[in-house]
Write a protein that holds these residues in place. Structure first.
Motif, mmCIF file in Angstrom:
data_model
loop_
_atom_site.group_PDB
_atom_site.id
_atom_site.type_symbol
_atom_site.label_atom_id
_atom_site.label_comp_id
_atom_site.label_asym_id
_atom_site.label_seq_id
_atom_site.Cartn_x
_atom_site.Cartn_y
_atom_site.Cartn_z
ATOM 1 N N TYR A 79 -4.711 -40.842 27.560
ATOM 2 C CA TYR A 79 -5.692 -41.863 27.187
ATOM 3 C C TYR A 79 -7.103 -41.362 27.481
ATOM 4 O O TYR A 79 -8.007 -41.498 26.653
ATOM 5 C CB TYR A 79 -5.438 -43.182 27.917
ATOM 6 N N LYS A 80 -7.301 -40.781 28.652
ATOM 7 C CA LYS A 80 -8.625 -40.284 29.024
ATOM 8 C C LYS A 80 -9.105 -39.210 28.043
ATOM 9 O O LYS A 80 -10.271 -39.198 27.650
ATOM 10 C CB LYS A 80 -8.608 -39.717 30.448
ATOM 11 N N ALA A 81 -8.209 -38.307 27.658
ATOM 12 C CA ALA A 81 -8.579 -37.239 26.724
ATOM 13 C C ALA A 81 -8.936 -37.818 25.359
ATOM 14 O O ALA A 81 -9.945 -37.432 24.756
ATOM 15 C CB ALA A 81 -7.434 -36.237 26.597
ATOM 16 N N ALA A 82 -8.120 -38.749 24.869
ATOM 17 C CA ALA A 82 -8.404 -39.351 23.556
ATOM 18 C C ALA A 82 -9.716 -40.131 23.599
ATOM 19 O O ALA A 82 -10.511 -40.073 22.645
ATOM 20 C CB ALA A 82 -7.252 -40.262 23.138
ATOM 21 N N LEU A 83 -9.967 -40.843 24.679
ATOM 22 C CA LEU A 83 -11.214 -41.610 24.815
ATOM 23 C C LEU A 83 -12.419 -40.671 24.847
ATOM 24 O O LEU A 83 -13.422 -40.916 24.173
ATOM 25 C CB LEU A 83 -11.169 -42.470 26.083
ATOM 26 N N GLN A 84 -12.288 -39.602 25.626
ATOM 27 C CA GLN A 84 -13.399 -38.655 25.721
ATOM 28 C C GLN A 84 -13.689 -37.984 24.388
ATOM 29 O O GLN A 84 -14.845 -37.918 23.952
ATOM 30 C CB GLN A 84 -13.092 -37.589 26.777
ATOM 31 N N LEU A 85 -12.654 -37.494 23.717
ATOM 32 C CA LEU A 85 -12.857 -36.818 22.434
ATOM 33 C C LEU A 85 -13.414 -37.776 21.385
ATOM 34 O O LEU A 85 -14.315 -37.425 20.624
ATOM 35 C CB LEU A 85 -11.538 -36.198 21.956
ATOM 36 N N GLY A 86 -12.856 -38.978 21.351
ATOM 37 C CA GLY A 86 -13.341 -39.961 20.370
ATOM 38 C C GLY A 86 -14.780 -40.381 20.640
ATOM 39 O O GLY A 86 -15.588 -40.492 19.694
ATOM 40 N N THR A 87 -15.118 -40.594 21.895
ATOM 41 C CA THR A 87 -16.485 -40.986 22.253
ATOM 42 C C THR A 87 -17.458 -39.858 21.939
ATOM 43 O O THR A 87 -18.566 -40.105 21.425
ATOM 44 C CB THR A 87 -16.553 -41.372 23.746
ATOM 45 N N GLU A 88 -17.056 -38.632 22.225
ATOM 46 C CA GLU A 88 -17.928 -37.487 21.905
ATOM 47 C C GLU A 88 -18.160 -37.384 20.404
ATOM 48 O O GLU A 88 -19.285 -37.084 19.956
ATOM 49 C CB GLU A 88 -17.320 -36.189 22.440
ATOM 50 N N ALA A 89 -17.112 -37.626 19.627
ATOM 51 C CA ALA A 89 -17.275 -37.574 18.165
ATOM 52 C C ALA A 89 -18.210 -38.682 17.686
ATOM 53 O O ALA A 89 -19.077 -38.448 16.827
ATOM 54 C CB ALA A 89 -15.915 -37.686 17.481
ATOM 55 N N LEU A 90 -18.063 -39.890 18.237
ATOM 56 C CA LEU A 90 -18.968 -40.988 17.860
ATOM 57 C C LEU A 90 -20.401 -40.680 18.279
ATOM 58 O O LEU A 90 -21.349 -40.931 17.511
ATOM 59 C CB LEU A 90 -18.517 -42.301 18.515
ATOM 60 N N ASP A 91 -20.572 -40.140 19.470
ATOM 61 C CA ASP A 91 -21.918 -39.797 19.950
ATOM 62 C C ASP A 91 -22.549 -38.712 19.078
ATOM 63 O O ASP A 91 -23.753 -38.774 18.769
ATOM 64 C CB ASP A 91 -21.874 -39.339 21.409
ATOM 65 N N ALA A 92 -21.741 -37.739 18.683
ATOM 66 C CA ALA A 92 -22.271 -36.668 17.834
ATOM 67 C C ALA A 92 -22.740 -37.234 16.493
ATOM 68 O O ALA A 92 -23.807 -36.870 15.976
ATOM 69 C CB ALA A 92 -21.216 -35.588 17.619
ATOM 70 N N GLY A 93 -21.942 -38.153 15.938
ATOM 71 C CA GLY A 93 -22.332 -38.774 14.663
ATOM 72 C C GLY A 93 -23.592 -39.622 14.815
ATOM 73 O O GLY A 93 -24.484 -39.579 13.960
ATOM 74 N N ALA A 94 -23.663 -40.387 15.906
ATOM 75 C CA ALA A 94 -24.840 -41.232 16.133
ATOM 76 C C ALA A 94 -26.073 -40.375 16.400
ATOM 77 O O ALA A 94 -27.187 -40.700 15.940
ATOM 78 C CB ALA A 94 -24.586 -42.170 17.303
ATOM 79 N N THR A 95 -25.911 -39.265 17.089
ATOM 80 C CA THR A 95 -27.035 -38.371 17.369
ATOM 81 C C THR A 95 -27.535 -37.755 16.066
ATOM 82 O O THR A 95 -28.750 -37.651 15.851
ATOM 83 C CB THR A 95 -26.614 -37.268 18.366
ATOM 84 N N ALA A 96 -26.615 -37.365 15.229
ATOM 85 C CA ALA A 96 -27.004 -36.764 13.946
ATOM 86 C C ALA A 96 -27.798 -37.750 13.099
ATOM 87 O O ALA A 96 -28.671 -37.358 12.322
ATOM 88 C CB ALA A 96 -25.765 -36.298 13.191
ATOM 89 N N GLN A 97 -27.524 -39.044 13.275
ATOM 90 C CA GLN A 97 -28.245 -40.067 12.520
ATOM 91 C C GLN A 97 -29.474 -40.557 13.282
ATOM 92 O O GLN A 97 -30.194 -41.435 12.816
ATOM 93 C CB GLN A 97 -27.326 -41.258 12.246
ATOM 94 N N GLY A 98 -29.681 -39.997 14.510
ATOM 95 C CA GLY A 98 -30.831 -40.403 15.306
ATOM 96 C C GLY A 98 -30.673 -41.785 15.909
ATOM 97 O O GLY A 98 -31.644 -42.458 16.195
ATOM 98 N N ASN A 99 -29.455 -42.207 16.129
ATOM 99 C CA ASN A 99 -29.205 -43.572 16.599
ATOM 100 C C ASN A 99 -28.224 -43.577 17.781
ATOM 101 O O ASN A 99 -27.400 -44.464 17.900
ATOM 102 C CB ASN A 99 -28.641 -44.392 15.435
ATOM 103 N N LEU A 100 -28.349 -42.568 18.711
ATOM 104 C CA LEU A 100 -27.397 -42.441 19.810
ATOM 105 C C LEU A 100 -27.391 -43.678 20.696
ATOM 106 O O LEU A 100 -26.333 -44.119 21.146
ATOM 107 C CB LEU A 100 -27.726 -41.201 20.664
ATOM 108 N N TRP A 101 -28.554 -44.281 20.966
ATOM 109 C CA TRP A 101 -28.631 -45.416 21.876
ATOM 110 C C TRP A 101 -28.877 -46.742 21.146
ATOM 111 O O TRP A 101 -29.175 -47.739 21.772
ATOM 112 C CB TRP A 101 -29.714 -45.182 22.936
#
Length: 194
Positions: A79-101
């Motif tokens: 669960y921890k690994a899936a959460l970390q990988l999924g969150t990192e992927a979402l953060d990467a997408g949000a960062t690419a769109q300039g909307n991380l926060w």
């Protein structure tokens, strides 16, 4: 005392001695068989303990979940690994769109976490169920092995008792036969039998 009387006495004693030795041998064989059954049962139990303990461990985790304690689930490596990988992927997408926060990124993370928890909780439960069923199956097998062991011990004890009883019967028969032979000879010698 005549040689015939001595021979009858020696023959009777030899028969009684042989019957006693036979009973002692049966008793020793029964003890050895029981010891071997115990050794095999104990070795089997020792060999099966890891599965029994794993089943108990998994059952304990299942009970915790049923009582509303999800802490072990949230700490599970998958669960921890899936959460970390999924969150990192979402953060990467949000960062690419300039909307991380931004609010949309937070909403995406919350939705992802809820869906991931819901999906993985079933997988976690199924893995625990598999382990607890293995433990239950192992406990059932050990119960069967224990019953077989108990039956073997009982059978060995009955065998020893039967051999002992047979030896006592042989001793009594030898003694009676010796007395009859002696009395027959004694009666013959005195002229009662002629």
């Amino acid at each position: 005392m005549s040689m015939v009387a001595v021979a009858v006495g020696v023959g009777t004693a030899a028969n009684m001695y042989a019957a006693n030795k036979s009973a002692s041998a049966a008793k020793e064989a029964g003890r050895n068989a029981t010891a071997e059954s115990a050794r095999q049962y104990n070795q089997t139990r020792e060999d099966m303990m890891p599965w029994l303990e794993a089943g108990g461990w998994a059952l304990d985790r299942q009970q915790q979940l049923l009582q509303g304690d999800y802490s072990r689930f949230f700490e599970s490596p998958d669960y921890k690994a899936a959460l970390q990988l999924g969150t990192e992927a979402l953060d990467a997408g949000a960062t690419a769109q300039g909307n991380l926060w931004g609010g949309g990124a937070d909403a995406d993370r919350i939705k992802f976490g809820q869906q991931l928890a819901s999906q993985n909780l079933g997988n976690y439960w199924n893995r625990l169920a598999g382990l607890s069923q293995t433990g239950q199956s192992t406990a059932n097998q050990l119960g069967g092995f224990g019953q077989t062991y108990a039956n073997n011990v009982a059978q060995n004890q009955w065998g020893v008792a039967s051999a002992r009883a047979s030896a006592y019967g042989q001793m009594a028969d030898s003694f009676n036969s010796g007395i009859n032979d002696f009395m027959g000879y004694y009666g013959y010698k005195k002229g009662y039998g002629a």
